[in-house]
Design a protein around this motif. Sequence first.
Motif: not given
Lengths: 429, 344
Positions: A155, A110-111, B334, B229, B53-55, B105-109, A118, B237-238, B4, B8
Amino acid sequence: MTERTESTTAQPERGEADPRPGEPVGTGDGRGVGNAAGNRAVRLPVWVLGVAVTAVIGLVLGVLAVFGAGTLPERAGPPIEELAVERTVLSPGVIELTVRNIGPDPVQVSQVFVNDAFVGFTGGGEPLERLRSTTLVLDYPWSDGSPYVVSMLTSTGLVIEHEIAAGVTTPPADADFFGRMVLIGTYIGIIPVLLGMLFLPVLRQARGRSVKILLALSVGVLVYLAIDATFEGFELAAGGAVFGGGLLVILGAAFAYLVLMGVDRWLRSRTAAARRDDAAGGMRLALLIAIGIGLHNMAEGLVIGSAYAVGELALGAALIIGFVINNVTEGVAIVAPLTDRRPTWLALLGLGLVAGAPAILGAVIGGAVNNPALAAVLFGLGIGAIAQVVVQILPSLREHGSRAFDARVLGGLALGVLLMYGTSLFSAA
Amino acid sequence: MTSRRRFLTGAGVALTGAAGVALTGNAFAGPPVPDPVPDMSGMTHGGGVNGPMFAHGATVDHEANGFNPTDTLRDFDMGQTSTMPDGRTLREWSITAVDKEIEVAPGVVFPAWTLNGRIPGPTLRCTEGDRLRVRFTNASEHPHTLHFHGIHPADMDGVPMVGRGVISPGEEFVYEFDAEPFGLHLFHCHVGPLAEHIARGMYGTFIVDPAQGRPPADEMVMVMHGYNTTFDAEGNQLYAVNGIPFHYMNEPVRVRRGELVRVYLVNILEYDPINSFHLHGNFFQYYPTGTSLTPTELTDVIVQAQGQRGICEVTFPTEGMFMFHAHKSEFADLGWMGFFEVTP
């Protein structure tokens, strides 16, 4: 001289013990069983038996599939996410990773962060199914020579890391690149082997036991190469775990061993008429040694090619010279069985190419493909080939009519190992 | 999985949606400013020289998460008030612990443990001397407590083995105490393993206003925290303020030129010893813990250990985009970075 000739020809005699005396003369197929049982029971055609047995097996498997599958519970816990980075390509401002899902569950990258920042990337939009691969293109201003840790955040929050030892622009796979690989292969493969073969006239001056000691030295060289390649192969195989990892090295070795054994038998049968012809026997041995060394050099070329492609190899003159010195010993090993033959220059050149040219092939494959699983197989082939040659030569080193080795022969063997170890220090790539 | 994926592929849509939220979220600060959304095109694919930034230029699904940092920024929960027989104000709140998956984060749960379904939990605000009642319901699958910073009786401390102690799943308890001292405080779960209970998201801000109040200002809360995470307890990680990394990069905090801005800054970052706050192009007055009305420092960087907090007051004399972030580059890279957008 005669000692060695006898020993090498002793090999087929031992091998020709087939069919083994302990085994029944019967062909061992269904008919044989039928014959044994037929004396007491009704004789069944073999195909009926075959069909019946297959049916029973099929039935039981079917029942197991229906009722047995429910025995195991659904796997609990978080998904198992594993990614292998198979290829890293660096171009200005961009890091490209080809990743393969080597775990049982789908993985969604996802990232991505590089050195704890990032980054934007393209590719990998969908969850990656088992064994599928995809390419992630990272937008990152990497600088020359710096190390990087690429962390892929899945994810589920898992982080899968990939280290880049040093940022170096990946050479494009163009004519210039392949030309370079051919040159490298020639430098480290063909030239040193041919140089080593120049020792032939010197070896000719040696007589009797000295030749046996030289052959022992060859065995030492080969044993060193086999052990070295085993370590190297397993190390590389770790990156290709999904296709069997270390098992690939072993399978490759077994395959090469069996094929070369077959080649040897074939060569032998062709020279059966001239079994007592020393020249043929010596040439055959030299060719086998050359093939073994050639397969090893292919694996060596592969490592050098892939190291060059990922920028981990400083192609200094010292390194080239190191490899040359190291591989000269291989040339000596090839001509050792030819001391009292008169092979043509063309034949000698052929032997040199058989041993040296695969390094070119390896370098090209390594530079262009850089696949750990393939590397593991190639290393396995080299190991199997060498093992086969060693098994071939060993009997000829024994004392005539004894299973023991002479102390000087053992010394030659040890010297071969030490020589390779010493010279390999020059070429630690 | 499908959500997800929708995320994206629908990145462009998400970005447009985010811009809309930014406009509506700004209603509190004053009339919406008709400025176009600042051009972030150089950043949405970040990681290059424009910074991290995020992807895919994507943002998280605030609706699915149930909270949007643009809204929580200025969301002060004053509670239900009534007057007690002695004339004091009684203030009551309900806080529920819920296990909830948050897209961090986008796509990260991230499997979070939340208070009122959001990270950080609610910002409780009262005035010194008020009587406070906090009804805590544990609808999580794990035992929890609410531990308030401030001054209160031992049996209201919200730690295991003291007073009511642990509140088991399905149970509830009312914490009752007086609001003192005035200042900026916090509350969090205090059940072992402490680090995990905090790192999963169980914290919130607790503001006790001085009786005489503070000068009027555009007030906001920023809670500094992170997400580990991988659950390896080795860093995060964030990093974020108010729940979502990089959120205020995508939706800058809109403030007015010449208007006093008051930031209630709380650090509850787990697994890293300190956090920091740095403001670009301006200096702010700093009030440690907010327990004094006199600032101690005029600065552009302050450092806080876990549980430390303070009030930052700044008036932006000029318009434009002013970055703020942790002055620990790793945290900024991050996720802990954002923008103030100063408008006329």
